[in-house]
Design a protein around this motif. Structure first.
Motif, PDB file in Angstrom:
ATOM      1  N   HIS A 181       1.000  -0.753   0.385  1.00 32.23           N
ATOM      2  CA  HIS A 181       0.162  -0.193  -0.180  1.00 32.23           C
ATOM      3  C   HIS A 181       1.496   1.968   0.100  1.00 32.23           C
ATOM      4  O   HIS A 181       1.170   2.265   0.979  1.00 32.23           O
ATOM      5  N   ALA A 182       0.424   1.889  -1.122  1.00 34.22           N
ATOM      6  CA  ALA A 182       2.112   3.191  -1.498  1.00 34.22           C
ATOM      7  C   ALA A 182       0.995   4.090  -1.729  1.00 34.22           C
ATOM      8  O   ALA A 182       1.605   5.103  -1.387  1.00 34.22           O
ATOM      9  N   ALA A 183      -0.037   4.073  -1.495  1.00 39.13           N
ATOM     10  CA  ALA A 183      -1.036   4.998  -1.925  1.00 39.13           C
ATOM     11  C   ALA A 183      -0.924   6.310  -0.964  1.00 39.13           C
ATOM     12  O   ALA A 183      -1.491   5.514   0.088  1.00 39.13           O
ATOM     13  N   ALA A 184      -1.445   7.432  -0.956  1.00 39.70           N
ATOM     14  CA  ALA A 184      -1.480   7.620   0.281  1.00 39.70           C
ATOM     15  C   ALA A 184      -1.993   9.453  -0.182  1.00 39.70           C
ATOM     16  O   ALA A 184      -1.606   9.802  -1.327  1.00 39.70           O
ATOM     17  N   TRP A 185      -2.848  10.191   0.790  1.00 37.10           N
ATOM     18  CA  TRP A 185      -3.342  11.629   0.857  1.00 37.10           C
ATOM     19  C   TRP A 185      -3.205  12.308   1.788  1.00 37.10           C
ATOM     20  O   TRP A 185      -3.555  12.524   2.341  1.00 37.10           O
ATOM     21  N   VAL A 186      -1.838  13.476   2.008  1.00 35.12           N
ATOM     22  CA  VAL A 186      -1.402  14.275   2.875  1.00 35.12           C
ATOM     23  C   VAL A 186      -2.497  15.342   3.027  1.00 35.12           C
ATOM     24  O   VAL A 186      -2.658  16.049   2.449  1.00 35.12           O
ATOM     25  N   THR A 187      -2.756  15.674   4.026  1.00 32.34           N
ATOM     26  CA  THR A 187      -4.153  16.321   4.614  1.00 32.34           C
ATOM     27  C   THR A 187      -3.309  17.077   5.525  1.00 32.34           C
ATOM     28  O   THR A 187      -3.017  16.681   7.208  1.00 32.34           O
ATOM     29  N   LEU A 188      -3.220  18.392   5.534  1.00 34.07           N
ATOM     30  CA  LEU A 188      -2.151  19.230   5.968  1.00 34.07           C
ATOM     31  C   LEU A 188      -3.584  20.308   6.576  1.00 34.07           C
ATOM     32  O   LEU A 188      -3.763  21.352   5.919  1.00 34.07           O
ATOM     33  N   GLY A 189      -3.169  21.024   7.823  1.00 32.86           N
ATOM     34  CA  GLY A 189      -4.149  22.368   8.569  1.00 32.86           C
ATOM     35  C   GLY A 189      -4.591  22.078   9.730  1.00 32.86           C
ATOM     36  O   GLY A 189      -4.371  20.812  10.433  1.00 32.86           O
ATOM     37  N   GLU A 190      -5.222  23.215  10.537  1.00 33.89           N
ATOM     38  CA  GLU A 190      -5.439  22.838  11.970  1.00 33.89           C
ATOM     39  C   GLU A 190      -6.556  22.370  11.773  1.00 33.89           C
ATOM     40  O   GLU A 190      -7.243  21.585  10.326  1.00 33.89           O
ATOM     41  N   CYS A 191      -7.040  21.146  13.161  1.00 34.54           N
ATOM     42  CA  CYS A 191      -7.797  20.483  12.897  1.00 34.54           C
ATOM     43  C   CYS A 191      -9.544  21.168  12.678  1.00 34.54           C
ATOM     44  O   CYS A 191     -10.320  20.214  11.732  1.00 34.54           O
ATOM     45  N   GLU A 192      -9.614  21.862  13.196  1.00 34.93           N
ATOM     46  CA  GLU A 192     -11.200  22.912  12.920  1.00 34.93           C
ATOM     47  C   GLU A 192     -11.285  23.373  11.673  1.00 34.93           C
ATOM     48  O   GLU A 192     -12.485  23.472  11.384  1.00 34.93           O
ATOM     49  N   TRP A 193     -10.044  23.941  11.085  1.00 32.01           N
ATOM     50  CA  TRP A 193     -10.026  24.096   9.904  1.00 32.01           C
ATOM     51  C   TRP A 193     -10.488  23.205   8.482  1.00 32.01           C
ATOM     52  O   TRP A 193     -11.305  23.809   7.747  1.00 32.01           O
ATOM     53  N   VAL A 194     -10.223  21.644   8.606  1.00 36.01           N
ATOM     54  CA  VAL A 194     -10.194  20.772   8.228  1.00 36.01           C
ATOM     55  C   VAL A 194     -11.930  20.574   7.002  1.00 36.01           C
ATOM     56  O   VAL A 194     -12.898  20.266   8.164  1.00 36.01           O
ATOM     57  N   PRO A 195     -12.426  21.049   6.133  1.00 40.44           N
ATOM     58  CA  PRO A 195     -13.816  20.722   5.889  1.00 40.44           C
ATOM     59  C   PRO A 195     -14.536  19.700   5.817  1.00 40.44           C
ATOM     60  O   PRO A 195     -13.226  18.800   5.558  1.00 40.44           O
ATOM     61  N   PRO A 196     -15.474  19.007   6.333  1.00 42.72           N
ATOM     62  CA  PRO A 196     -16.086  17.753   6.220  1.00 42.72           C
ATOM     63  C   PRO A 196     -15.937  17.390   5.060  1.00 42.72           C
ATOM     64  O   PRO A 196     -15.406  15.541   4.668  1.00 42.72           O
ATOM     65  N   SER A 197     -15.670  17.819   3.469  1.00 39.96           N
ATOM     66  CA  SER A 197     -15.323  17.276   2.319  1.00 39.96           C
ATOM     67  C   SER A 197     -14.104  16.424   2.550  1.00 39.96           C
ATOM     68  O   SER A 197     -13.587  15.591   1.290  1.00 39.96           O
TER      69      SER A 197
END
Length: 365
Positions: free
Chosen positions: A164-180
């Protein structure tokens, strides 16, 4: 994290050997003391426990090193690798193909990676198969299963390894990340990974092969701005550990490769500009009151923090690809590989053993 201008030596192999040899050394000492006591008590011999310990140490460590370095033959073995549009997936495909494995390389979007795929085909053998594999798509997962099952090497009972080499990095304050964005990150980094494994486990079980999961040291180290990523990697590690216990009865290995924070923050990202735009979109989607409470100044500081993990020279993937290769080709792979820098290893130890207030003073800005 190492600075851009310097490169720390990779001592992960030394740690792996030390971990392998620790238990044999401890057993050698215990058995030597017991044997010496028995022999001396019954007057059979006056051999000291130290001499017995040295003898047992040579035997046990020598056997462990032999056991540690055994490798499987590549002929007749097939491997499926996801996320081959990433640097680490691409490099792994090339190395395993060169060794003689039949490699099924899954690309998240074939239409967007035609140049990369053509380059890969030009430098690879006829054993290489390039596939469309979006791990969040049930259709892609099942069509890939059918294709792999029909194109296994002659005589192969099943799939030797699923990486499993697939990944998608999400960065940002926990409160900032929108549901989508949160949903997409969970789908790629955890749900898709787990679903793909469920579908392919019968093939892996038939060959008594292995599942290789790429995690991150951030699964054990709390890190502001990367909270979602930390949480998902922790979920992968916990899920993988449970899967390993469940698969022992079938002779299937589950290996976790725990990369460093710089690698996981840079190597899986193809477009740094898009990442920063994503962060700005998160900011604009916040309600006005929340933006006012955080303030534009804090947002700018967070943008600089994101750039620290996405800009600069390309991360050196040598240690990561080496451990992934070991996870696939070693006859007896380790349960966990940690190809990280010395400073990252020390940070992980401090986080585990030091009181949290002291750790926060040392490592949290």
């Amino acid at each position: 994290m190492p600075s851009n201008g310097s490169k720390e030596a990779d001592d992960s192999q030394t740690w792996e050997l030390a971990e392998r040899c620790l238990l044999p050394i401890a057993f050698s000492h215990a058995i030597a003391v017991i044997l010496a006591t028995i022999l001396n008590t019954f007057g059979i011999s006056q051999t000291s426990s130290f001499v017995l310990f040295l003898l047992l140490l040579v035997i046990s460590v020598g056997s462990t090193l032999f056991y540690h370095n055994l490798k499987v033959t590549a002929a007749g073995k097939a491997i499926l690798i996801t996320g081959c549009d990433s640097r680490v997936g691409y490099a792994l495909v090339k190395q395993l193909d060169d060794l003689g494995f039949t490699v099924f390389a899954g690309f998240n979007n074939k239409a967007e990676n035609e140049d990369i795929m053509q380059k890969l085909k030009d430098h690879a053998s006829g054993r290489l198969h390039v596939l469309q594999l979006d791990i969040t798509s049930e259709r892609d997962i099942h069509s890939t299963f059918l294709y792999v099952n029909e194109n296994l090497p002659d005589g192969a009972p099943g799939l030797w390894a699923l990486v499993h080499a697939a990944a998608w990095v999400t960065l940002g304050e926990c409160e900032w990340v929108p549901p989508s964005v949160l949903k997409r990150s969970i789908d790629i980094n955890f749900i898709g990974l787990a679903r793909l494994t469920q579908v392919f486990l019968p093939l892996v079980r038939r060959s008594k092969g292995r599942i290789v999961l790429i995690s991150s040291l951030l699964a054990r180290i709390p890190s502001p701005v990367r909270g979602i990523y930390c949480a998902l990697k922790a979920a992968v590690e916990a899920w993988g550990s449970c899967l390993r216990l469940e698969m022992r009865r079938w002779g299937v290995d589950v290996v976790i490769v725990e990369t460093g924070e710089y690698v996981s923050g840079n190597a899986w990202l193809k477009d740094n500009t898009a990442l920063l735009e994503q962060a700005r979109d998160m900011w604009t989607q916040l309600d006005p009151q929340t933006r006012k409470e955080y303030g534009q100044e804090l947002f700018q500081a967070e943008m600089l923090a994101l750039e620290k993990y996405t800009q600069g020279p390309e991360a050196d993937l040598t240690a990561v690809t080496r451990t992934l290769m070991d996870a696939v080709v070693k006859t007896f792979p380790m349960r966990r590989y940690t190809p990280v820098t010395r400073s990252e290893r020390i940070q992980a130890l401090c986080n585990h053993y030091l009181p949290k207030p002291i750790y926060d003073i040392l490592y949290t800005n």
